[in-house]
Design a protein around this motif. Structure first.
Motif, PDB file in Angstrom:
ATOM      1  N   LYS A   6       0.860  -1.182   0.000  1.00 34.53           N
ATOM      2  CA  LYS A   6       0.000   0.000   0.000  1.00 34.53           C
ATOM      3  C   LYS A   6       0.895   1.230   0.000  1.00 34.53           C
ATOM      4  CE  LYS A   6      -3.864   2.085   2.518  1.00 34.53           C
ATOM      5  NZ  LYS A   6      -4.809   1.895   3.630  1.00 34.53           N
ATOM      6  N   LEU A   7       0.541   2.173  -0.859  1.00 39.42           N
ATOM      7  CA  LEU A   7       1.320   3.392  -1.035  1.00 39.42           C
ATOM      8  C   LEU A   7       0.360   4.572  -0.971  1.00 39.42           C
ATOM      9  CD1 LEU A   7       4.069   4.668  -1.966  1.00 39.42           C
ATOM     10  CD2 LEU A   7       3.278   4.286  -4.304  1.00 39.42           C
ATOM     11  N   GLU A   8       0.723   5.596  -0.212  1.00 40.44           N
ATOM     12  CA  GLU A   8      -0.130   6.778  -0.089  1.00 40.44           C
ATOM     13  C   GLU A   8       0.745   8.012  -0.248  1.00 40.44           C
ATOM     14  OE1 GLU A   8      -3.517   6.803   2.801  1.00 40.44           O
ATOM     15  OE2 GLU A   8      -2.291   8.384   3.711  1.00 40.44           O
ATOM     16  N   PHE A   9       0.271   8.983  -1.049  1.00 42.12           N
ATOM     17  CA  PHE A   9       1.058  10.184  -1.306  1.00 42.12           C
ATOM     18  C   PHE A   9       0.151  11.348  -1.663  1.00 42.12           C
ATOM     19  CE2 PHE A   9       0.861   7.443  -5.005  1.00 42.12           C
ATOM     20  CZ  PHE A   9       0.397   8.284  -6.005  1.00 42.12           C
ATOM     21  N   ALA A  55      -9.565  14.933  -9.805  1.00 42.66           N
ATOM     22  CA  ALA A  55     -10.168  14.718  -8.487  1.00 42.66           C
ATOM     23  C   ALA A  55      -9.966  15.903  -7.556  1.00 42.66           C
ATOM     24  CB  ALA A  55      -9.605  13.458  -7.846  1.00 42.66           C
ATOM     25  N   TYR A  56      -8.783  16.498  -7.622  1.00 39.82           N
ATOM     26  CA  TYR A  56      -8.446  17.550  -6.677  1.00 39.82           C
ATOM     27  C   TYR A  56      -8.137  18.859  -7.389  1.00 39.82           C
ATOM     28  CZ  TYR A  56      -7.897  13.570  -3.530  1.00 39.82           C
ATOM     29  OH  TYR A  56      -8.111  12.441  -2.786  1.00 39.82           O
ATOM     30  N   LYS A  57      -8.811  19.110  -8.485  1.00 40.70           N
ATOM     31  CA  LYS A  57      -8.541  20.327  -9.261  1.00 40.70           C
ATOM     32  C   LYS A  57      -8.561  21.555  -8.353  1.00 40.70           C
ATOM     33  CE  LYS A  57      -9.994  22.856 -13.230  1.00 40.70           C
ATOM     34  NZ  LYS A  57      -9.528  23.204 -14.282  1.00 40.70           N
ATOM     35  N   GLY A  58      -7.454  22.284  -8.376  1.00 43.00           N
ATOM     36  CA  GLY A  58      -7.351  23.483  -7.569  1.00 43.00           C
ATOM     37  C   GLY A  58      -6.828  23.249  -6.161  1.00 43.00           C
ATOM     38  N   GLY A  59      -6.516  22.020  -5.832  1.00 46.26           N
ATOM     39  CA  GLY A  59      -6.004  21.726  -4.487  1.00 46.26           C
ATOM     40  C   GLY A  59      -5.303  20.387  -4.472  1.00 46.26           C
ATOM     41  N   THR A  60      -4.906  19.975  -3.303  1.00 47.32           N
ATOM     42  CA  THR A  60      -4.257  18.677  -3.189  1.00 47.32           C
ATOM     43  C   THR A  60      -5.045  17.795  -2.242  1.00 47.32           C
ATOM     44  OG1 THR A  60      -2.810  19.439  -1.416  1.00 47.32           O
ATOM     45  CG2 THR A  60      -1.931  19.542  -3.653  1.00 47.32           C
ATOM     46  N   GLY A  61      -4.875  16.531  -2.443  1.00 53.76           N
ATOM     47  CA  GLY A  61      -5.488  15.522  -1.597  1.00 53.76           C
ATOM     48  C   GLY A  61      -4.540  14.345  -1.534  1.00 53.76           C
ATOM     49  N   THR A  62      -5.074  13.202  -1.232  1.00 51.11           N
ATOM     50  CA  THR A  62      -4.266  11.991  -1.099  1.00 51.11           C
ATOM     51  C   THR A  62      -4.657  10.974  -2.164  1.00 51.11           C
ATOM     52  OG1 THR A  62      -4.118  12.347   1.278  1.00 51.11           O
ATOM     53  CG2 THR A  62      -3.622  10.142   0.492  1.00 51.11           C
ATOM     54  N   VAL A  63      -3.656  10.335  -2.727  1.00 54.66           N
ATOM     55  CA  VAL A  63      -3.854   9.213  -3.641  1.00 54.66           C
ATOM     56  C   VAL A  63      -3.344   7.972  -2.924  1.00 54.66           C
ATOM     57  CG1 VAL A  63      -3.244   8.202  -5.873  1.00 54.66           C
ATOM     58  CG2 VAL A  63      -3.519  10.684  -5.669  1.00 54.66           C
ATOM     59  N   THR A  64      -4.128   6.918  -2.966  1.00 57.11           N
ATOM     60  CA  THR A  64      -3.742   5.653  -2.342  1.00 57.11           C
ATOM     61  C   THR A  64      -3.692   4.580  -3.420  1.00 57.11           C
ATOM     62  OG1 THR A  64      -4.854   6.290  -0.297  1.00 57.11           O
ATOM     63  CG2 THR A  64      -4.312   3.960  -0.559  1.00 57.11           C
ATOM     64  N   ILE A  65      -2.602   3.835  -3.445  1.00 57.13           N
ATOM     65  CA  ILE A  65      -2.460   2.716  -4.372  1.00 57.13           C
ATOM     66  C   ILE A  65      -2.256   1.457  -3.547  1.00 57.13           C
ATOM     67  CG2 ILE A  65      -1.154   1.679  -6.260  1.00 57.13           C
ATOM     68  CD1 ILE A  65      -0.258   4.464  -7.072  1.00 57.13           C
ATOM     69  N   GLU A  66      -3.077   0.452  -3.824  1.00 55.49           N
ATOM     70  CA  GLU A  66      -2.876  -0.868  -3.232  1.00 55.49           C
ATOM     71  C   GLU A  66      -2.624  -1.835  -4.370  1.00 55.49           C
ATOM     72  OE1 GLU A  66      -5.108  -2.139   0.252  1.00 55.49           O
ATOM     73  OE2 GLU A  66      -6.308  -0.306   0.002  1.00 55.49           O
ATOM     74  N   CYS A  67      -1.629  -2.689  -4.195  1.00 54.51           N
ATOM     75  CA  CYS A  67      -1.277  -3.686  -5.206  1.00 54.51           C
ATOM     76  C   CYS A  67      -1.169  -5.051  -4.556  1.00 54.51           C
ATOM     77  CB  CYS A  67       0.075  -3.376  -5.841  1.00 54.51           C
ATOM     78  SG  CYS A  67       0.093  -1.931  -6.839  1.00 54.51           S
ATOM     79  N   THR A  69       0.107  -9.113  -5.796  1.00 58.72           N
ATOM     80  CA  THR A  69       0.468 -10.146  -6.754  1.00 58.72           C
ATOM     81  C   THR A  69      -0.156 -11.431  -6.252  1.00 58.72           C
ATOM     82  OG1 THR A  69       2.568 -10.610  -5.620  1.00 58.72           O
ATOM     83  CG2 THR A  69       2.628  -9.040  -7.459  1.00 58.72           C
ATOM     84  N   ASP A  70      -0.691 -12.188  -7.179  1.00 61.98           N
ATOM     85  CA  ASP A  70      -1.349 -13.451  -6.834  1.00 61.98           C
ATOM     86  C   ASP A  70      -1.146 -14.399  -8.004  1.00 61.98           C
ATOM     87  OD1 ASP A  70      -2.880 -15.484  -5.810  1.00 61.98           O
ATOM     88  OD2 ASP A  70      -4.793 -14.422  -5.994  1.00 61.98           O
ATOM     89  N   GLY A  71      -0.271 -15.368  -7.829  1.00 63.17           N
ATOM     90  CA  GLY A  71       0.044 -16.262  -8.945  1.00 63.17           C
ATOM     91  C   GLY A  71       0.694 -15.470 -10.062  1.00 63.17           C
ATOM     92  N   ASN A  72       0.080 -15.495 -11.241  1.00 65.43           N
ATOM     93  CA  ASN A  72       0.625 -14.761 -12.374  1.00 65.43           C
ATOM     94  C   ASN A  72      -0.088 -13.425 -12.596  1.00 65.43           C
ATOM     95  OD1 ASN A  72      -1.831 -15.730 -13.389  1.00 65.43           O
ATOM     96  ND2 ASN A  72      -1.005 -16.065 -15.427  1.00 65.43           N
ATOM     97  N   ALA A  73      -0.761 -12.910 -11.574  1.00 64.52           N
ATOM     98  CA  ALA A  73      -1.560 -11.692 -11.720  1.00 64.52           C
ATOM     99  C   ALA A  73      -1.067 -10.559 -10.828  1.00 64.52           C
ATOM    100  CB  ALA A  73      -3.016 -11.990 -11.374  1.00 64.52           C
ATOM    101  N   LEU A  74      -1.187  -9.359 -11.373  1.00 68.46           N
ATOM    102  CA  LEU A  74      -0.961  -8.137 -10.621  1.00 68.46           C
ATOM    103  C   LEU A  74      -2.287  -7.392 -10.569  1.00 68.46           C
ATOM    104  CD1 LEU A  74       0.907  -5.926  -9.335  1.00 68.46           C
ATOM    105  CD2 LEU A  74       1.136  -5.001 -11.664  1.00 68.46           C
ATOM    106  N   HIS A  75      -2.761  -7.094  -9.372  1.00 66.36           N
ATOM    107  CA  HIS A  75      -4.005  -6.350  -9.182  1.00 66.36           C
ATOM    108  C   HIS A  75      -3.657  -5.000  -8.570  1.00 66.36           C
ATOM    109  CE1 HIS A  75      -6.107 -10.055 -10.034  1.00 66.36           C
ATOM    110  NE2 HIS A  75      -5.413 -10.654  -9.080  1.00 66.36           N
ATOM    111  N   ILE A  76      -4.176  -3.937  -9.163  1.00 65.44           N
ATOM    112  CA  ILE A  76      -3.881  -2.574  -8.730  1.00 65.44           C
ATOM    113  C   ILE A  76      -5.192  -1.854  -8.444  1.00 65.44           C
ATOM    114  CG2 ILE A  76      -2.801  -0.375  -9.356  1.00 65.44           C
ATOM    115  CD1 ILE A  76      -1.168  -1.985 -11.472  1.00 65.44           C
ATOM    116  N   GLN A  77      -5.219  -1.139  -7.334  1.00 63.56           N
ATOM    117  CA  GLN A  77      -6.374  -0.327  -6.963  1.00 63.56           C
ATOM    118  C   GLN A  77      -5.854   1.068  -6.636  1.00 63.56           C
ATOM    119  OE1 GLN A  77      -9.011  -2.170  -4.054  1.00 63.56           O
ATOM    120  NE2 GLN A  77      -9.131  -0.216  -2.975  1.00 63.56           N
ATOM    121  N   ILE A  78      -6.311   2.076  -7.393  1.00 58.06           N
ATOM    122  CA  ILE A  78      -5.869   3.452  -7.198  1.00 58.06           C
ATOM    123  C   ILE A  78      -7.074   4.285  -6.792  1.00 58.06           C
ATOM    124  CG2 ILE A  78      -4.782   5.470  -8.264  1.00 58.06           C
ATOM    125  CD1 ILE A  78      -3.292   3.487 -10.119  1.00 58.06           C
ATOM    126  N   THR A  79      -6.988   4.930  -5.625  1.00 60.18           N
ATOM    127  CA  THR A  79      -8.136   5.613  -5.039  1.00 60.18           C
ATOM    128  C   THR A  79      -7.807   7.061  -4.710  1.00 60.18           C
ATOM    129  OG1 THR A  79      -8.870   3.537  -4.032  1.00 60.18           O
ATOM    130  CG2 THR A  79      -9.783   5.559  -3.114  1.00 60.18           C
TER     131      THR A  79
END
Length: 150
Positions: A6-9, A55-67, A69-79
């Motif tokens: 999980k990555l948040e910035f 999403a944050y036009k005119g300001g800043t907020g937080t972006v969260t990425i969760e990734c 790996t499961d077998g041969n798959a990469l699943h990404i969720q960007i919020t």
């Protein structure tokens, strides 16, 4: 084997390269080709850029990425927790943009859909948006479920 991160910035443009390169490094255990790695980096770049620009036009907020790996798959969720998308089906149309007065092509979601195997968007006006993407790798090292089934 499953792995998760999980990555948040802050939603500032300086963090877009950080996000795409972090996700690319995370998926290296799946032995992607250079083309697959490029696809992932491009899709992540588009999703993060959408968070920053829309999403944050005119300001800043937080972006969260969760990734995961499961077998041969990469699943990404960007919020983001930004303003949300009023009409998701319309936003998914190629060349559609809410910022026509700026230099925006309206191709971000189309690019994400093209470069990833699975793609969907969940959004609620005033609450934010989540982009779900998956990429499947044909590893041919005896661990690929599709190769084992043949």
């Amino acid at each position: 084997m499953k792995n998760h991160m999980k990555l948040e910035f802050l939603s500032v443009s300086e963090n877009e390269p950080f996000a795409r390169n972090t996700i690319a490094a995370f998926c290296l255990s799946l032995n992607p080709t250079l083309d697959e790695l490029s696809d992932i980096k491009t899709a992540v770049s588009e999703a993060v850029t959408n968070c920053i620009v829309h999403a944050y036009k005119g300001g800043t907020g937080t972006v969260t990425i969760e990734c995961e790996t499961d077998g041969n798959a990469l699943h990404i969720q960007i919020t983001d927790n930004g303003k949300g998308i009023e009409d998701v089906p319309r936003a998914l149309e190629p060349f559609y943009t809410t910022l026509s007065d700026e230099e925006r092509s309206g191709m971000g979601f189309t690019i994400m859909q093209t470069f990833m195997n699975d793609f969907r968007v969940q959004s609620k006006k005033g609450t934010g948006t989540t982009v779900f993407m998956s990429k499947y790798f044909n590893r041919n090292d005896g661990t690929d479920e599709l190769a084992d089934a043949e």
